[in-house]
Scaffold this motif. Structure first.
Motif: not given
Length: 300
Positions: A260-285
């Motif tokens: 659940n990438t959407d939930k993890v993104l929300a948690l990053i902001f909720q927990e005040n993690i100072h993240a930058r250059d955030i990328r969502i990876e859907q996996g590889t072939l």
């Protein structure tokens, strides 16, 4: 005729071994499809049956609504195999003229040279003195010589440099735009991802996936959110959440595996993690194919 290739309930046995097990698919005019799978998956057997080099044990294969070894079919297909064997003593230009003479409506020499990047030096070179790169260009030109409607390539870019590979796929897309139907096998997964509209993935003789690269990637359970941190701050609070399956540190990036990438993104902001250059990876072939092959073995 819109349906160029029809493979219907096709099986191929070699003594006690089943190389291809009850596969079915069809291809329409202008499609580009990649045939992929691990060694021993049945890819070469499928291509050989499509070309009429092998007969199915069961089922049928039709090209242009005819059997593959029909003369009218052979006049409409072009093939590029990994190895090309041509008559020594002849120049490239002479070999091409000979092949063109076999077809009712061949491409002109000018068109062949333009499409395959053959040089004047290539055309003057005798077959036995060709370099690896020259052999690949000649092989491509021989596949195109008869102005085919169906093109079949087996590992077409093996031995090509980056520039030649890029030009090859540009030409392939141009041919598809003209209505040519194209089937190719490759071990370069990025090529399949970039070039194919459709992937036929084989495992243990079965066709276990037939879809676009994007749709196949979307089947992967493991997705991830990756980012870099401003400092060595702790991710302990974040890792406590059940949505965070695993935290990996790789090449100065933090990777959070999750379903659940959407939930993890929300948690990053909720927990005040100072993240930058955030990328969502859907996996590889590659990951998708491993899961498909493993799932097929478990189902057997």
């Amino acid at each position: 005729m819109n349906e160029i290739v029809l493979v219907s309930n096709t099986t191929k046995h070699f003594q006690q071994k089943t190389a291809v097990n009850n596969i079915s698919f069809s291809m329409k005019k202008g499609e580009i499809a990649a045939i992929l799978g691990p060694n021993g998956a049945g890819k070469t057997t499928v291509i050989s049956m499509i070309l009429g080099l092998l007969k199915p044990s069961k089922g049928e294969i039709k090209l242009f609504n005819r059997v593959p070894d029909d003369q009218q079919v052979r006049e409409k297909i072009g093939v590029m195999l990994q190895e090309v064997s041509v008559m020594p003593g002849l120049k490239v230009s002479e070999i091409l003229e000979l092949f063109r003479s076999y077809y009712p409506n061949p491409l002109s020499m000018k068109e062949l040279v333009s499409l395959t990047a053959l040089t004047k030096e290539d055309l003057k070179t005798r077959a036995e003195k060709l370099s690896g790169g020259q052999k690949r260009r000649l092989s491509f030109a021989l596949a195109l010589a008869g102005n085919p409607e169906l093109l079949i390539f087996d590992e077409p870019t093996v031995g090509m440099d980056t520039s030649s590979r890029h030009r090859f796929w540009q030409t392939i897309h141009g041919l598809a735009d003209q209505g040519k139907t194209i089937i190719f096998s490759t071990h370069y997964l990025q090529e399949a991802d970039d070039a194919a509209q459709r992937i036929l993935f084989f495992a243990d003789g079965r066709l276990v996936a037939d879809d676009s690269p994007m749709q196949i990637r979307s089947r992967i359970q493991k997705q991830s959110v990756s980012f870099t941190l401003h400092s060595d701050e702790s991710l302990e609070r974040l890792s406590r959440h059940p949505e965070v399956e695993r935290v990996i540190h790789k090449h100065k990036r933090t990777i959070i595996q999750t379903s659940n990438t959407d939930k993890v993104l929300a948690l990053i902001f909720q927990e005040n993690i100072h993240a930058r250059d955030i990328r969502i990876e859907q996996g590889t072939l590659d990951e998708a194919f491993r899961q498909l092959a493993d799932g097929n073995r478990e189902a057997m």
